[in-house]
Design a protein around this motif. Structure first.
Motif, PDB file in Angstrom:
ATOM      1  N   ARG A  97       0.828  -1.206   0.000  1.00  0.00           N
ATOM      2  CA  ARG A  97       0.000   0.000   0.000  1.00  0.00           C
ATOM      3  C   ARG A  97       0.867   1.263   0.000  1.00  0.00           C
ATOM      4  NH1 ARG A  97      -4.316   0.869  -1.854  1.00  0.00           N
ATOM      5  NH2 ARG A  97      -5.245   2.131  -0.197  1.00  0.00           N
ATOM      6  N   ALA A  98       1.989   1.232   0.709  1.00  0.00           N
ATOM      7  CA  ALA A  98       2.886   2.395   0.724  1.00  0.00           C
ATOM      8  C   ALA A  98       3.486   2.628  -0.658  1.00  0.00           C
ATOM      9  CB  ALA A  98       3.982   2.198   1.769  1.00  0.00           C
ATOM     10  N   MET A  99       3.869   1.559  -1.354  1.00  0.00           N
ATOM     11  CA  MET A  99       4.426   1.696  -2.700  1.00  0.00           C
ATOM     12  C   MET A  99       3.356   2.158  -3.686  1.00  0.00           C
ATOM     13  SD  MET A  99       6.788  -1.735  -2.498  1.00  0.00           S
ATOM     14  CE  MET A  99       7.460  -1.713  -4.154  1.00  0.00           C
ATOM     15  N   GLN A 100       2.144   1.660  -3.533  1.00  0.00           N
ATOM     16  CA  GLN A 100       1.038   2.148  -4.366  1.00  0.00           C
ATOM     17  C   GLN A 100       0.820   3.641  -4.151  1.00  0.00           C
ATOM     18  OE1 GLN A 100      -2.209  -0.317  -3.044  1.00  0.00           O
ATOM     19  NE2 GLN A 100      -1.867  -1.867  -4.619  1.00  0.00           N
ATOM     20  N   ASP A 101       0.836   4.061  -2.903  1.00  0.00           N
ATOM     21  CA  ASP A 101       0.642   5.476  -2.594  1.00  0.00           C
ATOM     22  C   ASP A 101       1.740   6.333  -3.204  1.00  0.00           C
ATOM     23  OD1 ASP A 101      -1.642   4.868  -1.173  1.00  0.00           O
ATOM     24  OD2 ASP A 101      -0.696   5.007   0.800  1.00  0.00           O
ATOM     25  N   ALA A 102       2.969   5.787  -3.243  1.00  0.00           N
ATOM     26  CA  ALA A 102       4.083   6.530  -3.838  1.00  0.00           C
ATOM     27  C   ALA A 102       3.814   6.802  -5.319  1.00  0.00           C
ATOM     28  CB  ALA A 102       5.389   5.755  -3.662  1.00  0.00           C
ATOM     29  N   VAL A 103       3.403   5.780  -6.065  1.00  0.00           N
ATOM     30  CA  VAL A 103       3.091   5.971  -7.485  1.00  0.00           C
ATOM     31  C   VAL A 103       1.892   6.899  -7.655  1.00  0.00           C
ATOM     32  CG1 VAL A 103       2.416   4.817  -9.627  1.00  0.00           C
ATOM     33  CG2 VAL A 103       4.080   3.742  -8.107  1.00  0.00           C
ATOM     34  N   SER A 104       0.938   6.786  -6.752  1.00  0.00           N
ATOM     35  CA  SER A 104      -0.263   7.626  -6.844  1.00  0.00           C
ATOM     36  C   SER A 104       0.052   9.105  -6.681  1.00  0.00           C
ATOM     37  CB  SER A 104      -1.305   7.185  -5.813  1.00  0.00           C
ATOM     38  OG  SER A 104      -1.838   5.915  -6.151  1.00  0.00           O
ATOM     39  N   THR A 105       1.153   9.453  -6.012  1.00  0.00           N
ATOM     40  CA  THR A 105       1.489  10.873  -5.913  1.00  0.00           C
ATOM     41  C   THR A 105       1.829  11.452  -7.283  1.00  0.00           C
ATOM     42  OG1 THR A 105       3.845  10.437  -5.421  1.00  0.00           O
ATOM     43  CG2 THR A 105       2.342  10.693  -3.540  1.00  0.00           C
ATOM     44  N   VAL A 106       2.275  10.612  -8.211  1.00  0.00           N
ATOM     45  CA  VAL A 106       2.506  11.068  -9.585  1.00  0.00           C
ATOM     46  C   VAL A 106       1.163  11.329 -10.261  1.00  0.00           C
ATOM     47  CG1 VAL A 106       3.522  10.500 -11.829  1.00  0.00           C
ATOM     48  CG2 VAL A 106       4.663   9.780  -9.705  1.00  0.00           C
ATOM     49  N   ALA A 107       0.256  10.349 -10.169  1.00  0.00           N
ATOM     50  CA  ALA A 107      -1.059  10.491 -10.799  1.00  0.00           C
ATOM     51  C   ALA A 107      -1.863  11.640 -10.199  1.00  0.00           C
ATOM     52  CB  ALA A 107      -1.832   9.183 -10.666  1.00  0.00           C
ATOM     53  N   GLU A 108      -1.709  11.849  -8.893  1.00  0.00           N
ATOM     54  CA  GLU A 108      -2.526  12.848  -8.195  1.00  0.00           C
ATOM     55  C   GLU A 108      -1.889  14.228  -8.149  1.00  0.00           C
ATOM     56  OE1 GLU A 108      -3.136  10.975  -4.439  1.00  0.00           O
ATOM     57  OE2 GLU A 108      -4.338   9.338  -5.309  1.00  0.00           O
ATOM     58  N   CYS A 109      -0.673  14.355  -8.676  1.00  0.00           N
ATOM     59  CA  CYS A 109      -0.041  15.664  -8.746  1.00  0.00           C
ATOM     60  C   CYS A 109      -0.929  16.607  -9.560  1.00  0.00           C
ATOM     61  CB  CYS A 109       1.337  15.541  -9.398  1.00  0.00           C
ATOM     62  SG  CYS A 109       2.248  17.090  -9.517  1.00  0.00           S
ATOM     63  N   ARG A 110      -1.209  17.789  -9.033  1.00  0.00           N
ATOM     64  CA  ARG A 110      -2.082  18.727  -9.739  1.00  0.00           C
ATOM     65  C   ARG A 110      -1.457  19.234 -11.029  1.00  0.00           C
ATOM     66  NH1 ARG A 110      -2.926  23.535  -6.341  1.00  0.00           N
ATOM     67  NH2 ARG A 110      -0.784  23.051  -5.682  1.00  0.00           N
ATOM     68  N   ALA A 233     -10.469   7.912 -10.843  1.00  0.00           N
ATOM     69  CA  ALA A 233      -9.734   7.828  -9.585  1.00  0.00           C
ATOM     70  C   ALA A 233     -10.346   6.822  -8.614  1.00  0.00           C
ATOM     71  CB  ALA A 233      -9.658   9.207  -8.938  1.00  0.00           C
ATOM     72  N   SER A 234     -11.677   6.818  -8.481  1.00  0.00           N
ATOM     73  CA  SER A 234     -12.298   5.909  -7.516  1.00  0.00           C
ATOM     74  C   SER A 234     -12.125   4.459  -7.943  1.00  0.00           C
ATOM     75  CB  SER A 234     -13.789   6.245  -7.349  1.00  0.00           C
ATOM     76  OG  SER A 234     -14.471   6.120  -8.580  1.00  0.00           O
ATOM     77  N   ARG A 235     -12.221   4.179  -9.248  1.00  0.00           N
ATOM     78  CA  ARG A 235     -12.029   2.808  -9.738  1.00  0.00           C
ATOM     79  C   ARG A 235     -10.601   2.345  -9.502  1.00  0.00           C
ATOM     80  NH1 ARG A 235     -14.520   4.761 -14.446  1.00  0.00           N
ATOM     81  NH2 ARG A 235     -12.593   4.365 -15.620  1.00  0.00           N
ATOM     82  N   VAL A 236      -9.648   3.243  -9.718  1.00  0.00           N
ATOM     83  CA  VAL A 236      -8.247   2.894  -9.501  1.00  0.00           C
ATOM     84  C   VAL A 236      -8.004   2.550  -8.039  1.00  0.00           C
ATOM     85  CG1 VAL A 236      -5.886   3.798  -9.468  1.00  0.00           C
ATOM     86  CG2 VAL A 236      -7.343   4.205 -11.459  1.00  0.00           C
ATOM     87  N   GLN A 237      -8.518   3.353  -7.138  1.00  0.00           N
ATOM     88  CA  GLN A 237      -8.294   3.114  -5.712  1.00  0.00           C
ATOM     89  C   GLN A 237      -8.926   1.809  -5.242  1.00  0.00           C
ATOM     90  OE1 GLN A 237      -6.206   4.618  -3.639  1.00  0.00           O
ATOM     91  NE2 GLN A 237      -5.584   5.757  -5.471  1.00  0.00           N
TER      92      GLN A 237
END
Length: 274
Positions: A97-110, A233-237
Motif C-alpha cells: 500500500r505504501a508503494m502504491q501510494d508513492a506511485v499515486s502521488t505522480v497520478a494525483e499531482c495537480r 480515480a475511484s475505480r483505480v483506488q
C-alpha cells in the motif's frame, strides 16, 4: 529539495524535470526510490512556481522496474520460518500500500506530468508512466508488463490505470503474457502518444509539451486534469486495495522463489503452481 539518492530534480522556468538515477544502468526502483518519489511529487504539487513536470530516466533506459534482489531479500526475511502467519502478511500488505501510494502521488499531482521514455521500461517503470498524463518514447524504447513472468500480480497501478489508456483488450494481452513490445507497437495501442527518432528528441518533445501546458492558465489546467481524473480515480483506488490484499495473501509462493532464483541464475523458470 532535500538531498536525493534515486532521483534528480531540476527546474527551468515553470517546468520541473525529474530523472530516475538508478541503482544500476537500468534505474532500478529500489528502497530509496519508494521513499523519495512521494516526497518529490508532494513538493512539486505544492510548489506554485511549477506548472508542469517531465519524468525521464538517466542513461540508456527509463527503468528495468523493481529492484528484485533487494526486495527478494526483504521478502525472504519477512516470511522466513513463518510463511503462514498473519503478521508478515500484514506487513507485506502495508508495504504494498505504501508503494502504491508513492506511485499515486505522480497520478494525483495537480501539475500535468509527461514521461519521456527511452530504452527499457519494465514492470514498475510501466506503473510509473501509466500514472503520467502524456507519454513520449524514442524509437529504441521497449515496454513490458512483466510481473506475471515473475509470479507476481502487478500491484502498483498498471492494471488499473492502463485500461483508460490502451483499452482492456490490449492490457490483458500485455499483462497475461508478460511479453515485450517495441515503441511502434506501443504507439499503435496508445501506450505512448508519439515516437521520436532518439532519446534526445523524445525528451525535447516532452519538454515542449510541458512548456505549452505551463503557458496556459495554471488553475484551469489543474481543473482540466481534475475533471478528467474524477471518474477514473475511484475505480483505480478500489482496484489497488483489491490487488494489495490479493498479493499479501498469495504472493509468497514457491513460484515466486523460483522466478527470482531463475532470474539470478539467468535461466528459464519452471513453475509448479505452488
Amino acid at each position: 529539495m532535500a538531498e536525493l539518492v534515486s532521483l534528480r530534480v531540476r527546474q527551468e522556468a515553470a517546468v520541473a524535470e525529474v530523472t530516475l538515477l538508478g541503482p544500476g544502468k537500468g534505474n532500478l526502483l529500489g528502497p530509496d526510490f519508494w521513499t523519495e518519489l512521494p516526497q518529490v511529487f508532494t513538493e512539486l504539487d505544492r510548489d506554485e512556481s511549477v506548472r508542469a513536470v517531465v519524468l525521464t530516466g538517466s542513461g540508456e533506459h527509463f527503468s528495468y522496474g523493481l529492484d528484485l534482489e533487494a526486495f527478494a531479500r526483504r521478502w525472504q526475511d519477512m516470511f522466513s520460518g513463518q510463511p503462514g502467519l498473519a503478521g508478515p502478511r500484514t506487513e507485506l500488505h502495508r508495504e504494498i500500500r505504501a508503494m502504491q501510494d508513492a506511485v499515486s502521488t505522480v497520478a494525483e499531482c495537480r501539475k500535468p506530468v509527461v514521461a519521456a521514455v527511452s530504452g527499457w521500461c519494465i514492470g514498475g517503470g510501466v506503473d510509473l508512466i501509466a500514472a503520467c498524463d502524456v507519454r513520449y518514447a524514442s524509437a529504441q524504447a521497449r515496454f513490458s508488463v512483466r510481473e506475471v513472468r515473475m509470479a507476481i500480480v502487478a500491484d502498483l497501478g498498471s492494471l488499473h490505470r492502463l485500461p483508460a489508456i490502451i483499452g482492456e483488450g490490449h492490457l490483458r494481452e500485455l499483462a497475461l503474457s508478460g511479453k515485450d513490445v517495441d515503441a511502434a507497437e506501443a504507439a499503435r495501442i496508445g501506450l505512448v502518444n508519439q515516437v521520436l527518432p532518439g532519446p534526445q528528441e523524445s525528451l525535447r518533445a516532452a519538454h515542449e509539451f510541458a512548456r505549452q501546458v505551463a503557458a496556459n492558465p495554471p488553475l484551469t489546467v489543474q481543473g482540466v486534469k481534475q475533471v478528467l481524473d474524477a471518474e477514473r480515480a475511484s475505480r483505480v483506488q478500489i482496484g489497488l486495495k483489491h490487488v494489495a490484499a490479493w498479493n499479501a495473501a498469495f504472493m509468497s509462493s514457491e513460484d515466486l522463489i523460483e522466478a527470482v532464483t531463475a532470474f539470478a541464475q539467468r535461466r528459464d523458470p519452471e513453475f509448479t503452481g505452488r
